[in-house]
Structure formats: C-alpha cells, structure tokens
Design a protein around this motif. Structure first.
Motif, mmCIF file in Angstrom:
data_model
loop_
_atom_site.group_PDB
_atom_site.id
_atom_site.type_symbol
_atom_site.label_atom_id
_atom_site.label_comp_id
_atom_site.label_asym_id
_atom_site.label_seq_id
_atom_site.Cartn_x
_atom_site.Cartn_y
_atom_site.Cartn_z
ATOM 1 N N VAL A 48 1.045 -1.089 -0.044
ATOM 2 C CA VAL A 48 -0.040 0.160 -0.144
ATOM 3 C C VAL A 48 0.769 1.317 0.152
ATOM 4 C CG1 VAL A 48 -1.834 1.372 1.437
ATOM 5 C CG2 VAL A 48 -2.003 -1.118 0.871
ATOM 6 N N ILE A 49 1.965 1.192 0.840
ATOM 7 C CA ILE A 49 2.773 2.217 0.946
ATOM 8 C C ILE A 49 3.362 2.644 -0.656
ATOM 9 C CG2 ILE A 49 4.955 3.199 1.788
ATOM 10 C CD1 ILE A 49 4.144 1.790 4.494
ATOM 11 N N ALA A 50 3.845 1.364 -1.303
ATOM 12 C CA ALA A 50 4.601 1.692 -2.416
ATOM 13 C C ALA A 50 3.532 2.160 -3.401
ATOM 14 C CB ALA A 50 5.132 0.256 -3.021
ATOM 15 N N LEU A 51 2.334 1.534 -3.486
ATOM 16 C CA LEU A 51 1.108 2.055 -4.380
ATOM 17 C C LEU A 51 0.898 3.421 -4.164
ATOM 18 C CD1 LEU A 51 -1.298 1.728 -6.167
ATOM 19 C CD2 LEU A 51 -2.656 1.131 -4.301
ATOM 20 N N GLN A 52 0.849 4.040 -3.181
ATOM 21 C CA GLN A 52 0.578 5.432 -2.933
ATOM 22 C C GLN A 52 1.635 6.488 -3.116
ATOM 23 O OE1 GLN A 52 -2.367 6.715 -1.800
ATOM 24 N NE2 GLN A 52 -3.279 4.818 -1.385
ATOM 25 N N LEU A 53 2.976 6.012 -2.728
ATOM 26 C CA LEU A 53 4.124 6.918 -3.042
ATOM 27 C C LEU A 53 4.577 6.654 -4.503
ATOM 28 C CD1 LEU A 53 6.314 6.049 0.178
ATOM 29 C CD2 LEU A 53 5.097 8.070 -0.389
ATOM 30 N N GLY A 54 4.413 5.564 -5.126
ATOM 31 C CA GLY A 54 4.628 5.434 -6.658
ATOM 32 C C GLY A 54 3.576 6.342 -7.420
ATOM 33 N N THR A 55 2.568 6.590 -7.116
ATOM 34 C CA THR A 55 1.583 7.211 -7.940
ATOM 35 C C THR A 55 2.051 8.584 -7.442
ATOM 36 O OG1 THR A 55 -0.212 5.587 -7.540
ATOM 37 C CG2 THR A 55 -0.854 7.793 -8.114
ATOM 38 N N LEU A 56 2.161 9.069 -6.412
ATOM 39 C CA LEU A 56 2.689 10.256 -6.120
ATOM 40 C C LEU A 56 3.977 10.840 -6.936
ATOM 41 C CD1 LEU A 56 2.196 13.109 -4.415
ATOM 42 C CD2 LEU A 56 3.246 11.986 -2.735
ATOM 43 N N THR A 57 4.869 10.128 -6.789
ATOM 44 C CA THR A 57 6.318 10.385 -7.312
ATOM 45 C C THR A 57 6.071 10.480 -8.794
ATOM 46 O OG1 THR A 57 6.831 8.051 -7.055
ATOM 47 C CG2 THR A 57 7.610 9.476 -5.739
ATOM 48 N N ARG A 58 5.204 9.483 -9.475
ATOM 49 C CA ARG A 58 5.020 9.755 -11.085
ATOM 50 C C ARG A 58 4.335 10.992 -11.205
ATOM 51 N NH1 ARG A 58 2.275 5.490 -11.185
ATOM 52 N NH2 ARG A 58 3.687 4.098 -11.633
ATOM 53 N N GLN A 59 3.370 11.477 -10.373
ATOM 54 C CA GLN A 59 2.884 12.732 -10.941
ATOM 55 C C GLN A 59 3.817 13.690 -10.591
ATOM 56 O OE1 GLN A 59 -0.261 12.811 -8.023
ATOM 57 N NE2 GLN A 59 -1.773 11.591 -9.256
ATOM 58 N N LEU A 60 4.686 13.787 -9.892
ATOM 59 C CA LEU A 60 5.755 14.758 -9.482
ATOM 60 C C LEU A 60 7.292 14.492 -10.492
ATOM 61 C CD1 LEU A 60 5.614 14.829 -5.650
ATOM 62 C CD2 LEU A 60 4.398 16.761 -7.165
ATOM 63 N N GLY A 61 6.922 13.574 -11.216
ATOM 64 C CA GLY A 61 8.305 13.324 -11.936
ATOM 65 C C GLY A 61 9.366 13.003 -11.169
ATOM 66 N N GLN A 101 10.221 9.494 -9.968
ATOM 67 C CA GLN A 101 10.151 8.073 -9.738
ATOM 68 C C GLN A 101 11.261 7.549 -9.189
ATOM 69 O OE1 GLN A 101 9.330 10.010 -12.581
ATOM 70 N NE2 GLN A 101 7.679 8.995 -13.726
ATOM 71 N N SER A 102 12.374 8.216 -9.419
ATOM 72 C CA SER A 102 13.643 7.632 -8.906
ATOM 73 C C SER A 102 13.736 7.468 -7.268
ATOM 74 C CB SER A 102 14.949 8.229 -9.337
ATOM 75 O OG SER A 102 14.709 9.859 -9.120
ATOM 76 N N PHE A 103 12.586 8.460 -6.761
ATOM 77 C CA PHE A 103 12.919 8.460 -5.055
ATOM 78 C C PHE A 103 11.828 7.655 -4.761
ATOM 79 C CE2 PHE A 103 14.970 12.517 -6.273
ATOM 80 C CZ PHE A 103 15.835 12.357 -5.474
ATOM 81 N N THR A 104 11.216 6.799 -5.347
ATOM 82 C CA THR A 104 9.943 6.029 -4.918
ATOM 83 C C THR A 104 10.615 4.993 -3.758
ATOM 84 O OG1 THR A 104 9.115 5.966 -7.094
ATOM 85 C CG2 THR A 104 8.136 4.206 -5.694
ATOM 86 N N GLY A 105 11.719 4.447 -4.197
ATOM 87 C CA GLY A 105 12.488 3.353 -3.122
ATOM 88 C C GLY A 105 12.825 4.053 -1.903
ATOM 89 N N ALA A 106 13.263 5.255 -2.012
ATOM 90 C CA ALA A 106 13.625 6.090 -0.703
ATOM 91 C C ALA A 106 12.603 6.324 0.049
ATOM 92 C CB ALA A 106 14.559 7.250 -1.009
ATOM 93 N N ALA A 107 11.608 6.840 -0.565
ATOM 94 C CA ALA A 107 10.396 7.376 0.425
ATOM 95 C C ALA A 107 9.722 5.987 0.916
ATOM 96 C CB ALA A 107 9.381 8.018 -0.505
ATOM 97 N N SER A 108 9.726 4.953 0.230
ATOM 98 C CA SER A 108 8.744 3.739 0.737
ATOM 99 C C SER A 108 9.747 3.091 1.945
ATOM 100 C CB SER A 108 8.753 2.666 -0.618
ATOM 101 O OG SER A 108 8.098 2.995 -1.561
ATOM 102 N N VAL A 109 10.968 3.033 1.722
ATOM 103 C CA VAL A 109 11.844 2.720 2.884
ATOM 104 C C VAL A 109 11.872 3.599 4.039
ATOM 105 C CG1 VAL A 109 14.196 2.207 3.493
ATOM 106 C CG2 VAL A 109 13.569 1.471 1.324
ATOM 107 N N LEU A 110 11.649 4.918 3.899
ATOM 108 C CA LEU A 110 11.593 5.893 5.138
ATOM 109 C C LEU A 110 10.194 5.541 5.645
ATOM 110 C CD1 LEU A 110 13.285 8.134 6.398
ATOM 111 C CD2 LEU A 110 11.788 9.677 4.884
#
Length: 255
Positions: free
Chosen positions: A60-73, A75-84
């Motif tokens: 769920v965290i990856a889904l939410q953050l993946g969608t958000l980071t894609r909208q912000l351009g 995507q490379s920070f998806t893993g960092a935000a998910s781990v955090l």
C-alpha cells in the motif's frame, strides 16, 4: 466526577506498577527460564501474523508513493520514500499492534486467570513477589520480541513494496534499490527500534496491570483483556506521535 476520580486512581495504580517493575528488574534471582519461555510464546503467536500483515502494508505504501512520485516526476525516489515510511513509521506500529493484540492479550488472560484463582494472593502470602516472578520476565520478553519483530517487519515490508513497485507499477529495480539511502539514514532505524522497545514495554505493562487487577470471574478476565488491548492501542499512537515529534526536532533530516 466519579469517572474522573476513578480514571485518576487507575492511572496512579498503573504508574505504581511501572515503578514496582523498574525496582524489581535488577533484583536477584533473575527469572531467566520464565523470560525465555515467555519470549518464545510471544514470538510464536506473533511472527506469522506480523509477517503477513507487513506485506500489504509495504504494498500500500509503494502504491501511494509510486503514484505520487510519478505525478511529480520523481520516480527515482520511490524506493527511498517507501523505505523511509516503512522503517520509520509502519514497521514499529505494525509490530506494536500485533504484539499488543496477540501477546498482550495472552499475558493479560494468563495473569487474570491466576488472579481470580487466587494464585497471586498465595504467592504474596508465601513471600514471593508476583511482580518479580511474573511481570518482569513478561515485560522484558515482550520488549525483546518487539525489537526483533521490528526488524522482520522492516525487511518484509520493504521487500513487499519492492515487488509491488517493480511487478505492478513497472518501476525500475535498480532505481528502487539505489535510492534507499537518498532519504533514509541510520538514525531512522535506531528510532524505529527504540519505538519498538517502548511499544513492547507499554503493551506488556498495560496487559500485566489489567491482568493483576482483574476480578469478577471469567467474565472479568475477558473484560480486562478487551480493555488492555484498547488502552494499549490508544497509548501507542500517543507515544508514537511524541517520539516522532522529538525525533524531527533532534535529528537533522536529509534534503
């Protein structure tokens, strides 16, 4: 007024139990056998549910953050935000909820049944401290298991987020893994472990208090278990907020 007075009395009694546990912890003889038995029991009833719950949390965290980071351009920070998110917040909370719901309820039921069978009173008559003999090993065992489970939840949650991001959202495995240290730091893991230790201690103390004060037969024990779980859940979120607020004031964040 009666409700307020009763609440203050309960809070004072609980604080008194906390002080008794703190005084009894360094006393000898130390109940090592009881500690090992209780740690094994708490671990046996929480490992599998905790691992299973952490997988959808990470997804769920990856889904939410993946969608958000894609909208912000970004995507490379998806893993960092998910781990955090998993390590700092989700992992200790999932661990605490499962430990309180499974381990804490079992501790409360055990001590409550001993109380209504007058085993606690018999121990006191014989000069045996029920705090040192029963409560201290359960508190230490719950803290130990919570700290270990927190690491398990972190690993499983991050792995679940990785699989979901790569297989479902089409993320890049290399970018997901390479960004782990972009935002997270060792202080996040240390804070997560501290939270797990405090949450485990809080769950065991509340369960022990409600068990030792249970009365009214089997129905009273059941009511004490329900109250212990609810009170623990409420206190966990308050303590989590306080620790997080202190963390953000003390530890400098990566930019």
């Amino acid at each position: 007024m009666t409700v307020v007075t009763n609440g203050l009395r309960q809070a004072g009694s609980f604080f008194g139990l906390v002080l008794d546990v703190a005084r009894a912890t360094p006393k000898r003889p130390f109940q090592l056998k009881e500690l090992i038995q209780q740690a094994w029991f708490v671990a046996s009833v929480t490992i599998v549910p905790t691992a299973l719950v952490s997988i959808p949390f990470g997804a769920v965290i990856a889904l939410q953050l993946g969608t958000l980071t894609r909208q912000l351009g970004a995507q490379s920070f998806t893993g960092a935000a998910s781990v955090l998110a998993v390590v700092r917040e989700a992992s200790p909370l999932v661990t605490a909820l499962l430990v309180a719901g499974a381990g804490g309820s079992a501790i409360c039921a055990d001590l409550g049944s001993r109380k209504i069978r007058e085993e606690i009173d018999a121990m006191e008559v014989l000069g045996i401290s029920p705090i040192q003999r029963l409560v201290v090993p359960r508190v230490l065992a719950t803290m130990l298991v919570a700290a270990l489970l927190n690491g398990l939840v972190s690993v499983v949650g991050v792995a679940g987020g990785y699989v979901f991001n790569v297989m479902v959202q089409g993320g890049t495995p290399g970018a997901y893994l390479a960004s782990f240290t972009a935002l997270a730091q060792i202080a996040d893991l240390v804070t997560s472990e501290i939270k797990a230790l405090l949450f485990g201690m809080l769950a065991a103390l509340v369960a022990s208090y409600k068990g030792l004060t249970a009365g009214g037969g089997p129905k009273g024990v059941g009511d004490a278990v329900n109250q212990a779980v609810v009170i623990t859940f409420m206190l966990l979120f308050v303590v989590n907020f306080v620790i997080s607020a202190i963390y953000f004031q003390v530890v400098p964040q990566k930019i």
